[in-house]
Design an enzyme around this catalytic site. Structure first.
Site, PDB file in Angstrom:
ATOM      1  CB  SER A  42      35.097  59.025   3.098  1.00 33.39           C
ATOM      2  OG  SER A  42      35.872  58.156   3.881  1.00 33.39           O
ATOM      3  CG  ASP A 206      33.860  55.164   2.777  1.00 35.79           C
ATOM      4  OD1 ASP A 206      33.612  55.878   1.792  1.00 35.79           O
ATOM      5  OD2 ASP A 206      34.802  55.377   3.550  1.00 35.79           O
TER       6      ASP A 206
END
Length: 355
Positions: A42, A206
């Site tokens: 991320s 993610d």
């Protein structure tokens, strides 16, 4: 100082990733410290890509300077996205009556965005949808982070179909791979990437759901033993949250730390076996673990500021990261390549089976 080599593991955490920006900025000052590999998820993937692209373009001090330029530019752009531009972007995607628009602007953008994500999917945006991070990555001053030069780069994402982690490396670390690693499903559409292993187009979310950050790629035999984790999500938060926002914040932290804690528990077990000399004639790496963190700062923040940081927070986070890295180097520089500076048995004390 004698030359030392480490691996970096960079956690994700939205705008709180500016803390890692500060850590990296400080580490780049140390010419005796060589970075062999980077694993990022991320925001950690964004930081890792910017760092890798700069370091791989030129060697030595010149590469460090380019890496710092990349990181500074990246967070300058993210800072602009974090201001009213993000609110304007959401308004443009979801047109609404002018009175309601003014009403939303009167309250916290973070609270508004959280409520909006419960009513609308990123797929409701139709032809207006765009991931603003894409243009940021493509316009990096030094954008080539998928090459074989410099430190190895590993970027983790979550396969939506299987729920399993996928780690991209070498030429597979494209802009789409980094966007996938930072793809919060309530805000962005899943990133679709052709997967040669499955022979199909796979959708990714993610990487924080399955590896935040992924440590196992750093166990490769040719990489150094030392893994320096840059923590963003606090491991320990005293007190029981009692408000809806506090409960939600702690759930966010526990969820995005769960994969890291699982890997650290496995490492702790392997270290125990090494300590008891029970791994003779077995090729199992005994990594040296380190952490750079500031739980005092992180305990003062909430999960909502990851998406909508208040003015000045990114600069404050960078400064805190520089300070945390400075304290780490002062206390533990000599221990690198020699011994752990994280007490894993203490970390997991009291977390076993009760009965």
């Amino acid at each position: 100082m004698q030359e030392k080599t480490i691996n970096l593991a960079l956690q994700g955490g939205g705008a709180h990733g500016a803390f890692s920006w500060g850590v990296l900025d400080r580490l780049l000052d140390e010419h005796w410290l060589d970075i062999a590999a980077i694993s990022g998820t991320s925001a950690g993937a964004l930081n890792g890509a910017a760092l890798k692209a700069g370091l791989s373009r030129q060697s030595g001090a010149a590469g460090r300077r380019l890496a710092r330029e990349n990181l500074d530019w990246l967070w300058s752009e993210i800072s602009q996205l974090s201001d009213n531009r993000m609110v304007c972007w959401m308004h443009s995607l979801l047109p609404m009556p002018r009175g309601w628009q003014r009403w939303t602007e009167m309250f916290s953008p973070a609270a508004w965005l959280d409520g909006l994500s419960r009513l609308f999917s990123p797929y409701d945006y139709g032809p207006f949808y765009v991931n603003p991070l894409g243009s940021v990555l493509r316009q990096l001053p030094y954008p080539d982070f998928g090459n074989d030069r410099g430190p190895a780069l590993f970027v983790a994402a979550t396969n939506v179909r299987t729920g399993r982690i996928r780690v991209f490396t070498r030429a597979a670390v494209t802009v789409d791979a980094v966007l996938a690693s930072a793809c919060l499903p309530t805000l962005f559409q899943a990133v679709e990437i052709a997967d040669p292993d499955t022979g199909r187009i796979e959708a990714f979310w993610d990487g924080g759901f399955t590896g935040n950050p992924a440590l196992f790629p750093l166990f490769a035999p040719h990489l150094p033993r030392d893994i320096v984790i840059v923590n963003i999500n606090p491991l320990i938060r005293d007190g029981v949250p009692r408000t809806p926002a506090g409960i939600s914040d702690r759930v966010n932290e526990v969820s995005f730390n769960s994969s890291l804690m699982s890997e650290l528990r496995a490492i702790n077990f392997v270290k125990k076996l090494h300590g008891e000399d029970r791994l003779q004639h077995r090729e199992m790496k005994n990594p040296l673990m380190h952490m750079i963190l500031d739980d005092t700062l992180m305990n003062d923040l909430n999960a909502r500021s990851k998406m909508m940081p208040p003015p000045g927070l990114l600069a404050r986070m960078k400064e805190a990261g520089q300070g945390a890295a400075d304290r780490f180097l002062d206390a533990h520089a000599d221990a690198l390549n020699v011994q752990d500076t994280v007490d894993l048995p203490e970390l997991f004390r009291g977390s076993g089976v009760v009965g």
